[in-house]
Design an enzyme around this catalytic site. Structure first.
Site, PDB file in Angstrom:
ATOM      1  N   GLU A 173       0.768  -1.243   0.000  1.00 35.46           N
ATOM      2  CA  GLU A 173       0.000   0.000   0.000  1.00 35.46           C
ATOM      3  C   GLU A 173       0.803   1.299   0.000  1.00 35.46           C
ATOM      4  OE1 GLU A 173      -2.983  -0.311   3.088  1.00 35.46           O
ATOM      5  OE2 GLU A 173      -4.092  -1.810   1.951  1.00 35.46           O
ATOM      6  N   GLU A 287      -5.689  -8.066  -0.644  1.00 35.14           N
ATOM      7  CA  GLU A 287      -6.428  -7.858   0.607  1.00 35.14           C
ATOM      8  C   GLU A 287      -7.858  -7.487   0.255  1.00 35.14           C
ATOM      9  OE1 GLU A 287      -4.891  -5.037   3.444  1.00 35.14           O
ATOM     10  OE2 GLU A 287      -2.843  -5.824   3.307  1.00 35.14           O
TER      11      GLU A 287
HETATM   12  C1  BGC Z   1      -3.159  -3.315   7.455  1.00 41.78           C
HETATM   13  C2  BGC Z   1      -3.921  -3.793   8.656  1.00 41.78           C
HETATM   14  C3  BGC Z   1      -5.388  -3.464   8.523  1.00 41.78           C
HETATM   15  C4  BGC Z   1      -5.918  -3.914   7.181  1.00 41.78           C
HETATM   16  C5  BGC Z   1      -7.326  -3.475   6.986  1.00 41.78           C
HETATM   17  C6  BGC Z   1      -3.788  -3.859   6.217  1.00 41.78           C
HETATM   18  O1  BGC Z   1      -3.050  -3.479   5.099  1.00 41.78           O
HETATM   19  O2  BGC Z   1      -1.864  -3.765   7.554  1.00 41.78           O
HETATM   20  O3  BGC Z   1      -3.369  -3.223   9.817  1.00 41.78           O
HETATM   21  O4  BGC Z   1      -6.093  -4.119   9.528  1.00 41.78           O
HETATM   22  O5  BGC Z   1      -5.124  -3.431   6.127  1.00 41.78           O
HETATM   23  O6  BGC Z   1      -7.387  -2.084   7.041  1.00 41.78           O
END
Ligand code: BGC
Length: 346
Positions: A173, A287
């Protein structure tokens, strides 16, 4: 230090110390044959990732365990038994490396990552390791680019003889100004070159800025002479729903599932797929997930909708995540949340 008593031999053996405390077993064996340059097809490599899972909040915390999650041997078994194909391991290398050149990574931390990677590869489960939560580089990309490249040089050399099932992801990110597209492209070029010094044949994942939004992939400068890359994006839309009650999300109780909301999700994925087709790069959704305070029916419906889109467009995925606050598995009960398990792997 307590004496170790081995209960059995070989990979997967559990052992207890003199006090009878269960210790993590070492990983089993796997072949150390690195991929040759030009050997791997990134689309086939992406298909191998299939349906994956993030183990979040463990190695990405400043110190493992600080956010309540420690990697455990049984998580690897659990994922494989349940039918997950791959694993994404978010890792905060920046807290475990010197701040000045040559930015040496702590050997014990490297050994911990080696343990985790070994457990995945010994069961033939592809594993992505990334650089996660490198907050300082988000604030000062140019000032930290050499350090990120130095981290990758060390990681690359350490894992250079590992098989094709180990994937690298350059940076989780990249955000916004000062991590602009131009800044990110400069950082990316330096780190990718560092990786390629020792890993010319390894598959590498690369995402765009704005927290890995799909619509920033077009701003990435994709090296024409490096096809062994998988493009990645993160999907948390609508943020008000997925992050409800936390981190800028909407209020707890925010729902999801109207026709317009389904259409929006499908449109976003169609856009991502169109980019993938025009760029001829495979896509991984690294993710996506919903906080566990949301109504389970809505969480499951949204998760199933994302999984359906991944299947429709040939994207691999890694759900966020196993046991933290977006969890698909209830580690206290020792059971999957059935609706999420069904959405992800059934
Ligand atoms: C972060 C986490 C977070 C998740 C959802 C991830 O990229 O590392 O800390 O819980 O994104 O926001």
């Amino acid at each position: 230090m307590a004496a170790m008593v081995s209960l059995a031999c070989g990979g997967g053996a559990e052992s207890t110390d003199a006090l009878g405390v269960l210790r993590d077993p070492p990983p089993g064996d796997f072949e150390r044959i690195p991929p040759e340059p030009g050997e791997l097809d990134p689309f086939a490599q992406n298909a191998r990732l299939g349906r994956g899972m993030n183990i979040g909040d463990a190695l990405e915390a400043p110190v493992e365990g600080q956010w309540g999650v420690r990697l455990q041997y049984r998580y690897f078994e659990l994922l494989q038994e349940t039918g997950f194909d791959s694993l994404r391991l978010p890792i905060r290398w920046s807290s475990h490396a010197a701040e000045t050149a040559p930015y040496t990574i702590q050997p014990e931390f490297m050994a911990r990552i080696e343990w985790a990677v070994g457990h995945a590869l010994a069961r033939d489960m592809p594993v992505i390791i990334n650089v996660h939560h490198y907050d300082e580089i988000q604030e000062d990309p140019a000032g930290h680019s050499a350090r990120l490249a130095a981290l990758w040089r060390q990681i690359g050399e350490h894992f250079a003889d590992y098989p094709a099932g180990l994937y690298f992801e350059v940076l989780n990110e990249p955000k916004l100004d000062p991590m602009t597209d131009a800044a990110w492209n400069a950082v990316l070029a330096e780190s990718l070159a560092a990786i390629r010094e020792s890993n010319p044949g390894r598959t590498v994942l690369v995402g765009g800025t704005e927290w890995n939004k799909w619509y920033t992939l077009d701003e990435v400068v994709w090296p024409e002479d490096d096809q062994n890359l998988i493009a990645t994006f993160h999907y948390y839309e609508p943020f008000s729903f997925t992050h409800q009650g936390w981190s800028g999300g909407g209020p707890e109780g925010t729902t999801w599932g109207t026709e317009a909301e389904y259409t929006r999700l499908e449109t976003d994925f169609a856009e991502a797929a169109a980019w993938s087709a025009s760029a001829n790069r495979p896509l991984h959704v690294g993710e996506f997930g919903v906080r566990n305070v949301a109504a389970i029916a809505d969480r499951a419906a949204w998760t199933a909708a994302v999984v359906d889109q991944c299947a429709e467009h040939g994207m691999s995925f890694a759900y966020w995540d196993l046991v933290s606050n977006f969890n698909a598995y209830d580690d206290v009960k020792g059971a999957w949340i059935p609706e999420l398990r069904a959405a992800l792997v059934e």
